[in-house]
Each structure stands twice: as C-alpha cells, then as structure tokens.
Design an enzyme around this catalytic site. Structure first.
Site, PDB file in Angstrom:
ATOM      1  CD1 TRP A  39      18.854 -35.781  49.819  1.00  0.00           C
ATOM      2  CD2 TRP A  39      17.366 -35.500  51.450  1.00  0.00           C
ATOM      3  NE1 TRP A  39      17.853 -36.712  49.642  1.00  0.00           N
ATOM      4  CE2 TRP A  39      16.924 -36.567  50.632  1.00  0.00           C
ATOM      5  CE3 TRP A  39      16.589 -35.147  52.553  1.00  0.00           C
ATOM      6  CZ2 TRP A  39      15.752 -37.283  50.873  1.00  0.00           C
ATOM      7  CZ3 TRP A  39      15.407 -35.866  52.800  1.00  0.00           C
ATOM      8  CH2 TRP A  39      15.010 -36.908  51.966  1.00  0.00           C
TER       9      TRP A  39
ATOM     10  NE  ARG B 101      34.659 -31.720  49.197  1.00  0.00           N
ATOM     11  CZ  ARG B 101      35.309 -32.619  48.469  1.00  0.00           C
ATOM     12  NH1 ARG B 101      36.620 -32.763  48.611  1.00  0.00           N
ATOM     13  NH2 ARG B 101      34.667 -33.379  47.607  1.00  0.00           N
TER      14      ARG B 101
ATOM     15  N   GLY C 129      11.175 -38.384  46.831  1.00  0.00           N
ATOM     16  CA  GLY C 129      10.243 -37.783  47.780  1.00  0.00           C
ATOM     17  C   GLY C 129       8.806 -38.186  47.506  1.00  0.00           C
TER      18      GLY C 129
ATOM     19  CE  LYS D  79      12.787 -33.518  42.976  1.00  0.00           C
ATOM     20  NZ  LYS D  79      13.143 -32.829  44.233  1.00  0.00           N
TER      21      LYS D  79
ATOM     22  CB  SER E 108      11.411 -25.826  46.327  1.00  0.00           C
ATOM     23  OG  SER E 108      12.015 -26.016  45.066  1.00  0.00           O
ATOM     24  NE  ARG E 109      18.641 -27.338  48.542  1.00  0.00           N
ATOM     25  CZ  ARG E 109      19.588 -27.948  49.248  1.00  0.00           C
ATOM     26  NH1 ARG E 109      20.763 -28.187  48.701  1.00  0.00           N
ATOM     27  NH2 ARG E 109      19.371 -28.315  50.493  1.00  0.00           N
TER      28      ARG E 109
END
Length: 332
Positions: free
Chosen positions: A15, A35, A140, A195, A258-259
C-alpha cells in the site's frame, strides 16, 4: 509554477508503494521511510521495491528513500502513515510531538492500535498532540495491486477539516485515480476497520464451501452491522451506500487481492492461525482489528453476530464449522 508538496510516506509494503506511485504522478517531493535497509538500498540502486509491487518504477528525482524516521519527517508538510496498525508505535519510536508540529498527518491504515483499542487518528492526537484539524484518513475502494497496474481507482479522503481533506485528495489524484474529500472521518475510519473483519468472515465461510448466495446475504447483513456499530459510537447523518463505505466493503469482501479474505479462507480450509500467517507473508489487519472492535463493543453492546463469529474463531479457538452454522440462523 507551484512549489512541490513535501510529503513523507511511512511504510515499505504494497500500500505504501502504491501511494508512492500515486504521489509521484503529481508535483511532489517525497521522502519514503522504510525499516528494511536492504530494500531501501535496492530501491536506491534499481528504482523498484524488491519485496512489494516490484513492477512499480520509483522515480529517484521525486522520491528519496531513507531508514531514519527523523530524517524522513524533516521539513515535510504531509505525513502519510502506511504501516500495519500493530507496528505504528514501533515505526514512530523516538519521535516527539514537535516532529508533527504544523504537519497534516494522514492515516492510510485500515486497522486499530492493538492494546489501546483506538483508531490511528485518535492515537496520533493523544500520543503526539496532532490537532484534529490536521488529521485525515484514506479510504478505498482501492487495492494496491490495481494501482500498480494503473487500473481506474477511487479514493475518499476524510477529515474533520474538509479543506485539509481536499488538499490531500488533490495530492493523490492522478490520471488513473480519482480522490474526493468528505468530513466523516470517524465513520470512514471505523468502516475501514470493520470491512476487514467482514472480509475475514467472507473468507472463512468461503473456505468452508459456502457459495455466492450466502456471501451476498452475509455482506448485506454486514452493512447493517456496521451501521449499528458506527451509529452507536459516532452518530451522524451519513449515507453508507457511498463508495467510502459500501464500495470499500465490497472490494475487500470479494476481491482475490483482499488479504483479509485470503486469510479467512485459509482458516476456513483448516489452516491454523500461525500457518495462515506464514502462508500469507503479509499482515491481515482484520486479525488484530476484530479483537479491538470486540473490546470496544463491550461498552456499547451493539448486536454484532458476524464480528462475534470472527472473534470466536480467531481468539476463542471456536470451530469455524460450528460458528458458521450458528451464524446462519442470525442472518436474514
């Protein structure tokens, strides 16, 4: 010509990479904190993220990658947080309130701070004193993978200060993304959290073999559940059929990108939580969020059978089969 906006993006995942791509389409100078020094060095040399959305080309003219968070925030006007909610505190470790003075802080995170059980924007206000007028959230429906492919996408930017939200929307709008501002920051942020929980439920039941008919009933009941919960916490006239609410729910509940749905499907197919997390190699925000929402709802007592089902499966070690069977009778 207007001066380029000075923007910091915090996070090195898919993302964050998609946000970098959107911002790079416009007039901006971007500092990108991540990181991983290995990934940062790779991007500096080869101009793409080796770990996420590796086809996205990173402009060295517009984007400066760094691994010191204080350096990343220096002189920025906008700070976009795009790390999983569970890691926000670690990412911002060592910073003080003055690090955010005068900056607009935007959460692109669809989760809650574990343990504190609060929204990211609330946490930024409490922890660093960022005033509400300088806070915004990105919603979204928009998957990072489709941004990478430059497929037409839509964003909603929510903020208490509509002018702040409008400025952020302008920064993120480009030839393949349309972004629009609204002022329902808490409704949008809670819906973004919820969601992911619903997507977990969709994944669990899909993994158990439930079909499209059941999924449609599940999602329509989920919208009612979200409405009851959000209205109990932040009553406000809002149209939940809008893309920031229903649209974001639909894409997360149904999309193969969608994870959260993928994580839930693995659980429904019999994977343990640890095995599913290992298989995913990415964070499913709903896993942490359902624990926070469940804790928050102890105060409000909203009827939330879908959320309760997900919580029971993930945290009470309840059988997915038994929980899905019990849920069937609570939907209409």
């Amino acid at each position: 010509m207007n001066q380029p906006a000075r923007i910091t993006v915090v996070g090195g995942g898919s993302w964050a990479t998609a946000i970098i791509k959107m911002l790079s389409e416009g007039n901006a100078h971007i500092r990108w904190w991540m990181r991983s020094k290995t990934d940062a060095d790779h991007i500096k040399k080869y101009h793409h993220n080796p770990s996420y959305l590796s086809d996205v080309q990173i402009s060295p003219r517009k984007v400066r990658v760094c691994t010191r968070i204080k350096d990343a925030l220096r002189d920025s006007e906008y700070v976009i947080l795009a790390v999983p909610a569970a890691f926000v505190s670690d990412a911002l470790q060592g910073l003080q309130a003055d690090s955010f003075t005068g900056k607009c802080v935007i959460s692109a995170i669809k989760g809650m701070i574990p343990g504190d059980n609060c929204l990211v924007t609330d946490w930024m206000e409490q922890k660093f004193g960022v005033p509400a007028r300088n806070l915004a959230v990105i919603a979204g429906p928009c998957h990072a993978e489709e941004v990478a492919l430059e497929k037409q996408s839509y964003l909603t930017i929510a903020g208490q200060d509509i002018e702040c939200a409008a400025r952020v929307a302008e920064l993120l709008s480009c030839r393949f993304v349309m972004a629009s501002p609204i002022d329902d920051i808490y409704g949008v942020e809670y819906c973004s959290v919820m969601k992911n929980i619903i997507a977990l439920a969709c994944g669990i039941t899909h993994g158990l073999g439930y079909g499209d008919n059941f999924q449609a009933v599940l999602v329509s009941n989920a919208m009612q559940e979200i409405r009851r919960f959000v209205d109990a916490i932040y009553p406000k006239h809002r149209d939940l059929s809008g893309s920031a609410y229903l649209g974001d729910l639909l894409v997360t509940a149904y999309s193969p990108f969608s994870r959260n749905r993928t994580f839930g499907s693995l659980i429904g197919r019999g994977y343990s939580i640890q095995a599913a997390q290992t298989e995913m190699k990415m964070i499913a925000e709903g896993y942490y969020a359902v624990k926070s929402i469940h804790a928050v709802n102890r105060k409000y007592g909203v009827v939330m059978p879908i959320t309760d089902m997900v919580y029971n499966v993930l945290y009470e070690k309840a059988s997915p089969v038994s929980e899905a069977n019990a849920l069937k009778g609570k939907l209409s």
